[in-house]
Motif scaffolding. Structure first.
Motif, PDB file in Angstrom:
ATOM      1  N   ASN A  14       0.777  -1.189  -0.156  1.00 41.17           N
ATOM      2  CA  ASN A  14       0.198  -0.087  -0.074  1.00 41.17           C
ATOM      3  C   ASN A  14       0.837   1.263   0.031  1.00 41.17           C
ATOM      4  O   ASN A  14       0.595   2.280  -0.824  1.00 41.17           O
ATOM      5  N   THR A  15       1.880   1.293   0.732  1.00 36.37           N
ATOM      6  CA  THR A  15       2.859   2.536   0.842  1.00 36.37           C
ATOM      7  C   THR A  15       3.630   2.718  -0.406  1.00 36.37           C
ATOM      8  O   THR A  15       3.665   3.786  -1.008  1.00 36.37           O
ATOM      9  N   LYS A  16       3.947   1.264  -0.959  1.00 37.76           N
ATOM     10  CA  LYS A  16       4.639   1.525  -2.080  1.00 37.76           C
ATOM     11  C   LYS A  16       3.800   2.092  -3.261  1.00 37.76           C
ATOM     12  O   LYS A  16       4.217   2.951  -4.266  1.00 37.76           O
ATOM     13  N   ALA A  17       2.636   1.714  -3.353  1.00 39.22           N
ATOM     14  CA  ALA A  17       1.359   2.314  -4.259  1.00 39.22           C
ATOM     15  C   ALA A  17       1.392   3.666  -4.186  1.00 39.22           C
ATOM     16  O   ALA A  17       1.188   4.485  -5.142  1.00 39.22           O
ATOM     17  N   ALA A  18       1.201   4.259  -2.767  1.00 45.49           N
ATOM     18  CA  ALA A  18       1.147   5.665  -2.264  1.00 45.49           C
ATOM     19  C   ALA A  18       2.217   6.413  -3.020  1.00 45.49           C
ATOM     20  O   ALA A  18       2.162   7.562  -3.630  1.00 45.49           O
ATOM     21  N   ALA A  19       3.521   5.931  -2.809  1.00 43.36           N
ATOM     22  CA  ALA A  19       4.732   6.470  -3.318  1.00 43.36           C
ATOM     23  C   ALA A  19       4.716   6.817  -4.715  1.00 43.36           C
ATOM     24  O   ALA A  19       5.051   7.586  -4.988  1.00 43.36           O
ATOM     25  N   GLU A  20       4.336   5.574  -5.346  1.00 38.43           N
ATOM     26  CA  GLU A  20       4.349   5.871  -6.935  1.00 38.43           C
ATOM     27  C   GLU A  20       3.262   6.857  -7.285  1.00 38.43           C
ATOM     28  O   GLU A  20       3.598   7.329  -8.304  1.00 38.43           O
ATOM     29  N   ALA A  21       2.056   6.738  -6.782  1.00 43.47           N
ATOM     30  CA  ALA A  21       1.016   8.004  -6.985  1.00 43.47           C
ATOM     31  C   ALA A  21       1.530   9.068  -6.537  1.00 43.47           C
ATOM     32  O   ALA A  21       1.340  10.184  -7.588  1.00 43.47           O
ATOM     33  N   LEU A  22       2.207   9.331  -5.945  1.00 42.04           N
ATOM     34  CA  LEU A  22       2.816  10.783  -5.490  1.00 42.04           C
ATOM     35  C   LEU A  22       3.883  11.047  -6.395  1.00 42.04           C
ATOM     36  O   LEU A  22       4.147  12.115  -6.995  1.00 42.04           O
ATOM     37  N   ALA A  23       4.726  10.213  -6.840  1.00 40.32           N
ATOM     38  CA  ALA A  23       5.602  10.339  -7.876  1.00 40.32           C
ATOM     39  C   ALA A  23       5.121  10.763  -9.286  1.00 40.32           C
ATOM     40  O   ALA A  23       5.505  11.409 -10.110  1.00 40.32           O
ATOM     41  N   GLU A  24       4.049   9.913  -9.585  1.00 44.39           N
ATOM     42  CA  GLU A  24       3.231  10.259 -10.865  1.00 44.39           C
ATOM     43  C   GLU A  24       2.813  11.594 -10.799  1.00 44.39           C
ATOM     44  O   GLU A  24       2.893  12.299 -11.895  1.00 44.39           O
ATOM     45  N   GLY A  25       2.222  12.214  -9.993  1.00 44.11           N
ATOM     46  CA  GLY A  25       1.902  13.482  -9.823  1.00 44.11           C
ATOM     47  C   GLY A  25       2.793  14.309  -9.793  1.00 44.11           C
ATOM     48  O   GLY A  25       2.733  15.515 -10.697  1.00 44.11           O
ATOM     49  N   ALA A  26       4.160  14.134  -9.020  1.00 39.95           N
ATOM     50  CA  ALA A  26       5.149  15.163  -9.372  1.00 39.95           C
ATOM     51  C   ALA A  26       5.444  15.331 -10.637  1.00 39.95           C
ATOM     52  O   ALA A  26       5.876  16.187 -11.370  1.00 39.95           O
ATOM     53  N   ARG A  27       5.638  13.951 -11.235  1.00 39.44           N
ATOM     54  CA  ARG A  27       6.322  14.023 -12.615  1.00 39.44           C
ATOM     55  C   ARG A  27       5.326  14.711 -13.542  1.00 39.44           C
ATOM     56  O   ARG A  27       5.913  15.179 -14.634  1.00 39.44           O
ATOM     57  N   SER A  28       3.945  14.785 -13.456  1.00 37.52           N
ATOM     58  CA  SER A  28       2.997  15.386 -14.221  1.00 37.52           C
ATOM     59  C   SER A  28       3.278  17.165 -14.229  1.00 37.52           C
ATOM     60  O   SER A  28       2.751  17.420 -15.257  1.00 37.52           O
ATOM     61  N   THR A  29       4.047  17.459 -13.154  1.00 42.82           N
ATOM     62  CA  THR A  29       4.510  18.908 -13.325  1.00 42.82           C
ATOM     63  C   THR A  29       5.914  19.060 -13.847  1.00 42.82           C
ATOM     64  O   THR A  29       5.819  20.384 -13.963  1.00 42.82           O
ATOM     65  N   GLY A  30       6.550  18.043 -14.201  1.00 41.25           N
ATOM     66  CA  GLY A  30       7.726  18.216 -15.095  1.00 41.25           C
ATOM     67  C   GLY A  30       8.872  18.003 -14.171  1.00 41.25           C
ATOM     68  O   GLY A  30       9.781  18.268 -14.487  1.00 41.25           O
ATOM     69  N   ALA A  31       8.643  17.656 -12.883  1.00 39.83           N
ATOM     70  CA  ALA A  31       9.584  17.371 -11.983  1.00 39.83           C
ATOM     71  C   ALA A  31      10.157  15.912 -12.296  1.00 39.83           C
ATOM     72  O   ALA A  31       9.581  15.056 -13.030  1.00 39.83           O
ATOM     73  N   THR A  32      11.446  15.866 -12.013  1.00 42.00           N
ATOM     74  CA  THR A  32      12.163  14.396 -11.998  1.00 42.00           C
ATOM     75  C   THR A  32      12.096  13.931 -10.727  1.00 42.00           C
ATOM     76  O   THR A  32      12.593  14.490  -9.745  1.00 42.00           O
ATOM     77  N   VAL A  33      11.707  12.705 -10.731  1.00 39.25           N
ATOM     78  CA  VAL A  33      11.343  11.917  -9.633  1.00 39.25           C
ATOM     79  C   VAL A  33      12.170  10.479  -9.286  1.00 39.25           C
ATOM     80  O   VAL A  33      12.015   9.752 -10.298  1.00 39.25           O
ATOM     81  N   LEU A  34      12.965  10.371  -8.228  1.00 37.07           N
ATOM     82  CA  LEU A  34      13.746   9.332  -7.892  1.00 37.07           C
ATOM     83  C   LEU A  34      12.800   8.665  -6.763  1.00 37.07           C
ATOM     84  O   LEU A  34      12.672   9.255  -5.654  1.00 37.07           O
TER      85      LEU A  34
END
Length: 103
Positions: A14-34
């Motif tokens: 569940n937390t991995k899924a939340a982390a991936e969702a957060l990353a996807e949202g950040a990437r949609s703004t143009g950020a590079t996410v690790l």
């Protein structure tokens, strides 16, 4: 372009899924996410980002061991070098949610 580090620990996924969702949202703004599991993340990752997101499951009202491991290993090598760096904490839980205070 912003560089964001997402460090999480997850037992059920569940937390991995939340982390991936957060990353996807950040990437949609143009950020590079690790995105890294707490056991894999390194102090250098924290030094090389402009913002950090820290996530865990609720482990008896405390953060999970993987995230605690990362924070323990990163504390001294990054001390006084990340002060003021923007961060967000996120938590997955089935009730209570007091672990957010430990993050």
């Amino acid at each position: 372009m912003s560089k964001i580090l997402v460090v999480y620990c997850s037992l059920s996924g569940n937390t991995k899924a939340a982390a991936e969702a957060l990353a996807e949202g950040a990437r949609s703004t143009g950020a590079t996410v690790l995105v890294k599991n707490g056991f894999e993340a390194q102090p250098a990752d924290l030094l090389n980002c402009q913002a950090v997101a820290l996530g865990s499951y609720d482990a008896f009202s405390y953060m999970g061991g993987g995230l605690k491991d990362f924070l323990d290993r990163a504390f001294y090598p990054t001390q006084n070098q990340v002060t003021g760096k923007p961060y967000v904490a996120f938590l997955t839980h089935g009730g209570g949610g007091k672990a957010i205070q430990s993050i």
